[in-house]
Design a protein around this motif. Structure first.
Motif, PDB file in Angstrom:
ATOM      1  N   THR A 174      -1.803  11.287   6.556  1.00 52.94           N
ATOM      2  CA  THR A 174      -3.189  10.928   6.866  1.00 52.94           C
ATOM      3  C   THR A 174      -3.689   9.862   5.907  1.00 52.94           C
ATOM      4  N   GLU A 175      -3.318  10.013   4.626  1.00 46.92           N
ATOM      5  CA  GLU A 175      -3.731   9.025   3.625  1.00 46.92           C
ATOM      6  C   GLU A 175      -3.133   7.660   3.928  1.00 46.92           C
ATOM      7  N   GLY A 176      -1.868   7.655   4.343  1.00 48.91           N
ATOM      8  CA  GLY A 176      -1.220   6.394   4.682  1.00 48.91           C
ATOM      9  C   GLY A 176      -1.876   5.725   5.870  1.00 48.91           C
ATOM     10  N   LYS A 177      -2.242   6.519   6.865  1.00 46.15           N
ATOM     11  CA  LYS A 177      -2.920   5.985   8.049  1.00 46.15           C
ATOM     12  C   LYS A 177      -4.272   5.384   7.665  1.00 46.15           C
ATOM     13  N   GLU A 178      -4.962   6.057   6.735  1.00 44.11           N
ATOM     14  CA  GLU A 178      -6.259   5.561   6.284  1.00 44.11           C
ATOM     15  C   GLU A 178      -6.107   4.237   5.541  1.00 44.11           C
ATOM     16  N   VAL A 179      -5.064   4.130   4.708  1.00 41.76           N
ATOM     17  CA  VAL A 179      -4.820   2.893   3.965  1.00 41.76           C
ATOM     18  C   VAL A 179      -4.541   1.739   4.927  1.00 41.76           C
ATOM     19  N   ILE A 180      -3.676   1.977   5.915  1.00 43.99           N
ATOM     20  CA  ILE A 180      -3.343   0.931   6.879  1.00 43.99           C
ATOM     21  C   ILE A 180      -4.593   0.497   7.643  1.00 43.99           C
ATOM     22  N   HIS A 212      -1.470 -10.156  -0.359  1.00 41.17           N
ATOM     23  CA  HIS A 212      -2.627 -10.420   0.474  1.00 41.17           C
ATOM     24  C   HIS A 212      -3.869  -9.990  -0.282  1.00 41.17           C
ATOM     25  N   SER A 213      -4.932 -10.767  -0.162  1.00 42.28           N
ATOM     26  CA  SER A 213      -6.122 -10.532  -0.975  1.00 42.28           C
ATOM     27  C   SER A 213      -6.830  -9.232  -0.641  1.00 42.28           C
ATOM     28  N   SER A 214      -6.587  -8.653   0.542  1.00 43.74           N
ATOM     29  CA  SER A 214      -7.262  -7.401   0.878  1.00 43.74           C
ATOM     30  C   SER A 214      -6.631  -6.216   0.160  1.00 43.74           C
ATOM     31  N   GLN A 215      -5.450  -6.437  -0.433  1.00 38.86           N
ATOM     32  CA  GLN A 215      -4.781  -5.356  -1.137  1.00 38.86           C
ATOM     33  C   GLN A 215      -5.388  -5.163  -2.515  1.00 38.86           C
ATOM     34  N   ASP A 216      -5.684  -3.923  -2.837  1.00 40.65           N
ATOM     35  CA  ASP A 216      -6.192  -3.584  -4.164  1.00 40.65           C
ATOM     36  C   ASP A 216      -5.280  -2.506  -4.716  1.00 40.65           C
ATOM     37  N   ILE A 217      -4.042  -2.897  -5.027  1.00 37.24           N
ATOM     38  CA  ILE A 217      -3.022  -1.929  -5.410  1.00 37.24           C
ATOM     39  C   ILE A 217      -3.084  -1.652  -6.902  1.00 37.24           C
ATOM     40  N   GLU A 218      -3.093  -0.388  -7.233  1.00 39.51           N
ATOM     41  CA  GLU A 218      -3.052   0.008  -8.631  1.00 39.51           C
ATOM     42  C   GLU A 218      -1.609   0.302  -8.990  1.00 39.51           C
ATOM     43  N   ILE A 219      -1.004  -0.569  -9.768  1.00 36.87           N
ATOM     44  CA  ILE A 219       0.378  -0.379 -10.176  1.00 36.87           C
ATOM     45  C   ILE A 219       0.380   0.482 -11.424  1.00 36.87           C
ATOM     46  N   LYS A 220       0.691   1.761 -11.239  1.00 39.23           N
ATOM     47  CA  LYS A 220       0.521   2.736 -12.304  1.00 39.23           C
ATOM     48  C   LYS A 220       1.636   2.678 -13.342  1.00 39.23           C
ATOM     49  N   VAL A 250       3.243   0.210  -2.870  1.00 33.43           N
ATOM     50  CA  VAL A 250       3.056   0.234  -1.418  1.00 33.43           C
ATOM     51  C   VAL A 250       3.586   1.541  -0.839  1.00 33.43           C
ATOM     52  N   ILE A 251       4.768   1.960  -1.292  1.00 30.86           N
ATOM     53  CA  ILE A 251       5.351   3.214  -0.808  1.00 30.86           C
ATOM     54  C   ILE A 251       4.425   4.389  -1.122  1.00 30.86           C
ATOM     55  N   GLU A 252       3.873   4.407  -2.334  1.00 30.87           N
ATOM     56  CA  GLU A 252       2.978   5.499  -2.723  1.00 30.87           C
ATOM     57  C   GLU A 252       1.710   5.511  -1.878  1.00 30.87           C
ATOM     58  N   SER A 253       1.210   4.329  -1.502  1.00 29.14           N
ATOM     59  CA  SER A 253      -0.009   4.281  -0.690  1.00 29.14           C
ATOM     60  C   SER A 253       0.269   4.661   0.761  1.00 29.14           C
ATOM     61  N   PHE A 254       1.501   4.456   1.218  1.00 26.96           N
ATOM     62  CA  PHE A 254       1.882   4.740   2.603  1.00 26.96           C
ATOM     63  C   PHE A 254       2.289   6.200   2.777  1.00 26.96           C
TER      64      PHE A 254
END
Length: 336
Positions: free
Chosen positions: A46-52, A93-101, A186-190
């Motif tokens: 569900t979280e991955g679907k929300e991110v996409i 892509h500029s819409s990405q706000d990825i937190e690289i932990k 990306v994998i963690e967000s998906f």
């Protein structure tokens, strides 16, 4: 509490509907539209679907944003899960706000520790009954351990195949560290799969390995076959083939595969989340009609690997655009 969960679920569903509507800004036969729509449909959580959905909505507000977003997921998720070869540089892509932990130093240490375990095949074979989990063909080197071995059926070479490919944990140079950190973000967000659980020697855990014979392993790595989880049976999967003729009649699309272990504590079964991630990406590739496009892209990439990093990055951007246009033309011709 329950009402909050239901409300949240409705909010996500609404986001998905809005995102799906935004994709109509792209031509119906555009490979980028098909890719993003497939990601939206097959996100494994569900979280991955929300991110996409959120990414699509945000990207739709920018000029050429959806195309750039599709490119980002192609290089940041799809290609890294495709076994074999090297992984092209991630397009941002500029819409990405990825937190690289994970810091580059953390990943460098873990990548150094993640090496192939020489006993891995032996352990995997023992758990899987000394046979390919799909075809049930026995491993030639251990036929003495197969009491029901029938010489008429033959013996074969099997492979201890990583579900999430080993290339995710390998680097060519220090410049690749940031790329791998981004891919894992990306994998963690998906999904809900964290880098930490597979870092170091954990990558060779039996939870990430299955016994496959050579042909099945090849197509599994190419995202052309996958295991579709059966919801009410945690150890059972439906084997899927993107094309019926793959592997001939050795195994059929729709055959059931049930994993078992001689001792689940000492020899744990494959992690359902890893197989589900692989299946999700494979279904995205299949639904979007991207298989030939990805084959062409990786083949061309291998041909340009001698270029410098700067030239390579520029060339790859152009290659992605050319390959996507080629896929669009191919799809248009197929539909006529």
């Amino acid at each position: 509490m329950q009402s909050n969960v239901i409300s949240s679920r409705h909010t996500i569903q609404q986001q998905v509907v809005i995102a799906d509507g935004k994709l109509k800004d792209l031509p119906s036969k555009d490979v980028n539209r098909r890719l993003l729509k497939a990601l939206l449909e097959y996100a494994p959580t569900t979280e991955g679907k929300e991110v996409i959905a959120s990414d699509i909505i945000a990207a739709s507000e920018e000029e050429d944003g959806l195309t750039q977003l599709a490119r980002f997921y192609t290089t940041g998720l799809i290609l890294p899960l495709k076994g074999g070869g090297r992984t092209p540089q991630v397009s941002f892509h500029s819409s990405q706000d990825i937190e690289i932990k994970s810091t580059a130093d953390d990943i460098a240490v873990d990548l150094e520790a993640a090496k192939r375990d020489q006993t891995l095949k032996e352990q995997t074979l023992h758990r899987d009954g000394y046979r390919c989990v799909v075809t049930r063909r026995p491993e030639e080197s251990t036929i003495s351990l197969c009491p029901d071995f029938d010489p008429r059926g033959g013996a074969f070479n099997t492979i201890a195949a990583h579900i999430l490919p080993f290339s995710l944990m390998s680097i060519d140079n220090n410049k690749a560290l940031f790329k791998k950190a981004t891919i894992w973000a990306v994998i963690e967000s998906f999904t809900n799969i964290k880098f930490a659980e597979l870092s170091g020697d954990n990558f060779n855990s039996l939870t990430n390995v299955i016994t496959l014979d050579g042909g099945v392993h090849h197509f599994f790595g190419q995202l052309k076959v996958w295991f579709e989880a059966v919801s009410d049976k945690p150890t059972t999967y439906i084997f899927r083939k993107s094309k019926e003729y793959l592997l001939g009649d050795i195994v059929n699309d729709g055959d059931k595969v049930t994993f078992a272990s001689v001792d689940p504590h000492l020899y744990p079964l494959p992690d359902r989340r890893y197989l589900t991630l692989h299946a999700a990406v494979a279904k995205v590739v299949h639904m979007a009609g991207m298989a030939e496009y990805l084959d062409d892209l990786t083949r061309e990439y291998e041909n340009i690997r001698v270029l410098s990093d700067e030239s390579h990055a520029e060339y790859l951007d152009g290659l992605l655009r050319i390959a996507q246009r080629s896929a669009l033309v191919t799809t248009s011709q197929d539909e006529k």
